[in-house]
Design an enzyme around this catalytic site. Structure first.
Site: not given
Length: 759
Positions: A186, A215, A242, A268, A321
């Site tokens: 997500a 997700d 999870d 990610d 990120c």
């Protein structure tokens, strides 16, 4: 009384100094320091600057540019979906119409730069501009461009996605036959990229590969479903687990149960997000090293679980990120160390030419939230052991550190190409993880070394390692694969599982959060529902009817969905251990008024690209003018269409479709043929898209006599398919599929009808 109300009631002369009226009667935000009644966030964080200057992740002499870029708003970027057959037409439309209108334009005193392609993204399918998202939304001069972006995004033809977010899927190097796991998917922008890559060849409706998008957040899973549905793929499944303990799945291979290992895994992970300061300005005031220290363990567990489920020779991309090495290189170094040579970092320096990046660092320190530094685990006091873990430090052995090649990691800095901050590492699996190698094999299998037959533990620490550096890799899953397989077999032997029914797992096996999902029920091949559909649409014998499913075990089946045979395999063999939120693409909807024509199901627009290669009847050709009529008017009478279209529709009896062989850029649309008129069942934004591709720009809000322009819903003409009421359906006699192409005028239909429309 709220602060805004008090401000409005203050007499002009009593307003705070500097709150003079601007051009629109509002106060000057910059001088007053207020925006909407809230103090403006100051883009300063001394601890952040001290931390990253000490770590030296920014090249010498570039610090001021680095900080300057972080304080600027993030520019808007967009990506054209690559697998749609008309992606090139959208690109042509953007370059020759909308981008040209931005030339010499000024917004709030800022000159608008014409969008430029991202140099490292293939085929000019990704673009960036100097416009921020806020300016795009608020500026009247950019209203038409913004409407175009919103409309095409809803249709799935464009994705508005941050530039650096596009990098991980590209580095996965996905092929249409790959089995892909997106562990923390997500909101779904990367997932849509993966789906596009599976459908690189639009002539193949069912690629051999698939994407399982996971997700942990139940609500975000539905956002993920919305994103994925825009691309209308039968090869996507959304699950809710999870990621650090996502269950191993089984598939049936020639009658044997084998563990599913993925060819590609996107990892990610959740992160502190300090690379997103340009768009999430709250990070400026909330940033602290504690965020990274708390997330490191979870990130390592997720990456470890991903590595376990990766096939030998497969590729896993780990990304964040965040610029923090505790979340980046430290996780990769720890994962490589515990893999004992099973994983290695791939050198991807030449895979995205034009992308500027910094190599991963090999030395870093750990700082507490109060600014205390530690360079070695041995120096960390016992009182700090719950906050700081040994896996956060670089390996001590210089040879081991050098062999890891951490410099192959990529760190994207914001000032290099006007992007957000990002970190990417590409891992390749050379052999089974060490704890998998020591496990028994599936019963009834040969003793040859094959990873697909090995049973690794759900918990890699089951071998009881004493090294504290391995404690962080613990998984919360307590059920081993052997036990899972035996449980499934017992259920099947006891007859507790109905054939073809894939329901949610029982509560004793897995605690369910969020909405309780309906079961996924595969339709038996001998179901009496199928022959009328096969006859009415003259379905090709190769049509995979065994892949049709519905979401109910009782009563009438209202919607029919389609999945690929590979996802069918996954669904049927894992219903007891997997919480599926959504899968499949809607291909038929029940329409009771169609029963008088011996077919109770009309075609669904979202699944028409999947169905189209198998339909052999009710195909007609329509002119360009007829296409415009069908898309801009509600229920146009036959007399408004050309004589050729009318004669073809009349001869069909009750439904129509078009011949794709003569089309170079096919557009397929569904609709309904009534006794004296035709209606298209196409969502508003998709109508706008088709008209744009024909060179028309139709207002989304205006009405004309006897015509409903695109964007207007009047009696169902602008309604998305599937949202037409039963009363409206009962008023027509059939449904229609339409397909359009660049150089041909063709259409198709059904009284549940289909038509092909030209462009």
């Amino acid at each position: 009384m709220g602060r805004r109300s008090r401000g409005r009631r203050l007499p002009q002369q009593q307003r705070p100094e500097g709150a003079e009226d601007g051009p629109e009667g509002g106060g000057k935000r910059g001088e007053a320091g207020w925006e909407g009644g809230y103090p403006e966030i100051v883009k300063e964080n001394k601890l952040f600057e001290h931390y990253y200057q000490e770590l030296k992740i920014v090249p010498e002499g570039e610090w001021d540019q680095f900080m300057g870029a972080l304080r600027e708003p993030l520019p808007a970027t967009l990506r054209i979906t690559g697998y749609k057959s008309h992606a090139k037409e959208i690109l042509h439309c953007l370059k020759n119409k909308y981008f040209k209108e931005l030339e010499d334009l000024e917004v709030d005193g800022q000159k608008v730069e014409v969008p430029q392609p991202l140099r490292w993204y293939p085929e000019e399918l990704a673009w960036h501009t100097n416009l921020s998202r806020k300016i795009l939304r608020k500026s009247p001069q950019l209203e038409k461009f913004h409407q175009f972006l919103v409309s095409e995004t809803e249709s799935g033809n464009i994705s508005r996605q941050e530039a650096v977010s596009m990098i991980p899927p590209l580095l996965l190097n996905v092929q249409p036959h790959h089995k892909i796991l997106d562990m923390c998917a997500a909101p779904g922008s990367k997932t849509t990229q993966l789906i596009e890559m599976l459908h690189a060849d639009m002539n193949v409706p069912f690629p051999e590969g698939f994407v399982i998008a996971n997700d942990v957040d139940n609500k975000r899973c539905y956002l993920l479903v919305h994103q994925a549905k825009r691309l209308s793929s039968p090869c996507i499944m959304v699950v809710n687990h999870d990621a650090s303990s996502i269950p191993r799945l089984l598939i049936d291979v020639d009658g044997r149960k084998e563990i599913l290992f993925y060819d590609r895994i996107l990892c990610d992970v959740p992160c502190s997000g300090d690379g997103t300061m340009r768009k999430n300005i709250d990070v400026w005031k909330k940033w602290t090293t504690l965020n990274s220290l708390q997330l490191h363990g979870l990130q390592l567990r997720i990456a470890t679980r991903g590595a376990e489920q990766l096939a030998e020779g497969g590729r896993m991309v780990y990304s964040t990120c965040s610029l923090n090495p505790i979340e980046d290189e430290a996780v990769i170094a720890s994962l490589l160390e515990k893999s004992e040579g099973a994983l290695e970092l791939a050198d991807v320096s030449s895979e995205l030419p034009g992308l500027k990046w910094m190599p991963g660092i090999t030395q870093w320190k750990v700082m507490t939230k109060d600014g205390q530094w530690f360079t070695d685990w041995d120096n960390v006091p016992h009182s700090r052991h719950t906050q700081i873990r040994p896996t956060m430090f670089p390996p001590k052995d210089p040879e081991k550190l050098q062999s890891m090649h951490l410099e192959r990691c990529l760190r994207i800095l914001p000032h290099h190409q006007n992007t957000g901050g990002f970190f990417v590492a590409v891992l390749v699996k050379k052999s089974s993880m060490p704890w998998n190698k020591r496990q028994q094999k599936l019963q009834g299998k040969s003793s040859e070394s094959r990873e697909t037959t090995q049973l690794g533990p759900a918990d890699p620490t089951e071998g009881k390692p004493t090294d504290p550096s391995k404690l962080e890799s613990q998984s919360v899953t307590g059920t081993g694969d052997t036990e899972i397989i035996q449980t499934t077999e017992n259920l099947e032997n006891n007859g507790n599982k109905r054939d073809g029914v894939c329901g949610p797992p029982p509560s004793k096996k897995m605690k369910l959060f969020g909405f309780k999902e309906d079961p996924f029920v595969f339709i038996p091949e001998d179901d009496p529902l199928l022959p009328p559909i096969e006859k009415f649409y003259a379905l090709d014998p190769s049509f995979p009817k065994m892949n049709l499913l519905t979401r109910t075990t009782e009563g009438k089946k209202r919607q029919l969905y389609m999945v690929s045979k590979e996802l069918r395999n996954v669904l049927l063999n894992n219903s007891e251990r997997m919480k599926v939120i959504n899968t499949g693409i809607k291909v038929w909807c029940r329409n009771n008024s169609g029963e008088e024509f011996d077919c109770a199901f009309r075609l669904a627009q979202e699944g028409i690209y999947t169905l189209y290669p198998f339909i052999n009847s009710r195909i007609i050709t329509v002119s360009m003018e007829d296409v415009k009529t069908l898309l801009t008017q509600e229920n146009p009478f036959f007399r408004k269409l050309s004589s050729e279209t009318y004669s073809q529709a009349k001869d069909l009896g009750k439904q129509f479709e078009s011949n794709p062989d003569a089309l170079q850029c096919p557009i397929v649309m569904c609709g309904w043929r009534g006794k004296a008129s035709i209606r298209t069942f196409v969502p508003k934004n998709e109508r706008l898209h088709y008209l744009r591709m024909m060179g028309l720009e139709v207002s989304a809000e205006k009405k004309k006599e006897g015509a409903v322009l695109v964007g207007e819903s009047a009696g169902g003409a602008g309604q998305p398919e599937g949202e037409v009421s039963e009363e409206q359906r009962a008023g027509a006699a059939g449904s229609l599929d339409a397909e359009a192409g660049c150089d041909s005028d063709t259409a198709a239909g059904c009284d549940p009808t289909g038509a092909e429309l030209p462009r």
